[in-house]
Design an enzyme around this catalytic site. Structure first.
Site, PDB file in Angstrom:
ATOM      1  N   SER A 246       0.817  -1.200   0.000  1.00  0.00           N
ATOM      2  CA  SER A 246       0.000   0.000   0.000  1.00  0.00           C
ATOM      3  C   SER A 246       0.857   1.259   0.000  1.00  0.00           C
ATOM      4  O   SER A 246       2.059   1.212   0.237  1.00  0.00           O
ATOM      5  CB  SER A 246      -0.927   0.025   1.222  1.00  0.00           C
ATOM      6  OG  SER A 246      -0.208   0.387   2.381  1.00  0.00           O
ATOM      7  N   CYS A 247       0.209   2.381  -0.258  1.00  0.00           N
ATOM      8  CA  CYS A 247       0.904   3.669  -0.274  1.00  0.00           C
ATOM      9  C   CYS A 247       1.624   3.935   1.037  1.00  0.00           C
ATOM     10  O   CYS A 247       2.712   4.510   1.052  1.00  0.00           O
ATOM     11  CB  CYS A 247      -0.119   4.770  -0.560  1.00  0.00           C
ATOM     12  SG  CYS A 247       0.520   6.447  -0.405  1.00  0.00           S
ATOM     13  N   PHE A 248       1.025   3.499   2.152  1.00  0.00           N
ATOM     14  CA  PHE A 248       1.575   3.832   3.465  1.00  0.00           C
ATOM     15  C   PHE A 248       2.558   2.792   4.004  1.00  0.00           C
ATOM     16  O   PHE A 248       3.059   2.939   5.114  1.00  0.00           O
ATOM     17  CB  PHE A 248       0.436   4.017   4.472  1.00  0.00           C
ATOM     18  CG  PHE A 248      -0.253   5.347   4.340  1.00  0.00           C
ATOM     19  CD1 PHE A 248       0.235   6.463   4.994  1.00  0.00           C
ATOM     20  CD2 PHE A 248      -1.374   5.483   3.534  1.00  0.00           C
ATOM     21  CE1 PHE A 248      -0.384   7.698   4.860  1.00  0.00           C
ATOM     22  CE2 PHE A 248      -1.998   6.716   3.386  1.00  0.00           C
ATOM     23  CZ  PHE A 248      -1.500   7.822   4.052  1.00  0.00           C
TER      24      PHE A 248
END
Length: 215
Positions: free
Chosen positions: A122-124
């Site tokens: 994921s992006c995070f």
């Protein structure tokens, strides 16, 4: 996010710049414009869990939008210099807003570019250079796209919750969590209004017009 795209087109056409702050209702997953979402995420699991989905005009990887503030900056690239300079300058402004709330953010050091296929789920999951960290963990995830003489940068500022929904619907092995939230960092509940007002108070209005969406 169609509004973000419209602001990008307006910035390219007129040379004006805009800051927009909003949130998602209902909650949803956003995928980067070039992300192979069907390969990485289970469509049946997404439907079973009742998740809405949207495709972003910018790049990057998936984000779960629930307890967060989404920001968008559409502006002529000349106002910031290069895309990399814009990325860092916008994050510096957002970090100033988080300091106003009592957090202690820093910008991640520059690192070699990592191919999308090599990055965690994921992006995070992991920061890149210039992104905003609190206690060593990513609190804002951002992405950019350029169109003509203008660019759009938007991202998610995590107030609370987690990105566990993405791990629940991923076809890939779960990545180690790399995010934090303002609520965790400050030890108290942080509202959408608090974050939006802190950004508005510390933003340079000589550069952009500001719009706050409060559904």
């Amino acid at each position: 996010m169609a509004i973000d795209q419209a602001l990008l087109e307006e910035a390219d056409r007129t040379g004006r710049a805009f800051l927009r702050l909003y949130r998602f209702d209902p909650r949803c997953i956003s995928f980067g414009r070039n992300e192979p979402a069907r390969e990485r995420y289970d469509r049946d699991a997404i439907a079973r869990l009742g998740c809405d989905v949207v495709r972003r005009p910018t790049g990057g990887r998936a984000v779960w939008h629930e307890h967060e503030v989404t920001y968008a900056v559409a502006a002529p690239l000349a106002a910031f210099g290069s895309p990399r300079q814009a990325y860092r300058a916008i994050h510096e402004r957002l970090a100033a807003a988080l300091r106003r709330l009592g957090a202690d953010p820093v910008l991640a050091s520059n690192r070699p570019t990592v191919r999308l296929s090599d990055r965690p789920a994921s992006c995070f999951a992991a920061p890149v250079g210039g992104e905003v960290l609190v206690h060593g963990r990513k609190v804002i995830g951002s992405a950019q796209v350029r169109q003509g003489r203008a660019f759009l940068q938007h991202g998610s500022i995590l107030r609370d919750g987690s990105q566990e929904m993405l791990r629940a619907v991923s076809r890939q092995p779960s990545a180690v969590s790399g995010e934090t939230t303002l609520t965790a960092a400050l030890g108290r509940r942080v509202t959408f209004e608090e974050v939006a007002e802190a950004i508005a108070a510390t933003w340079d209005d000589s550069l952009t017009s500001t719009a706050l969406d409060r559904p």
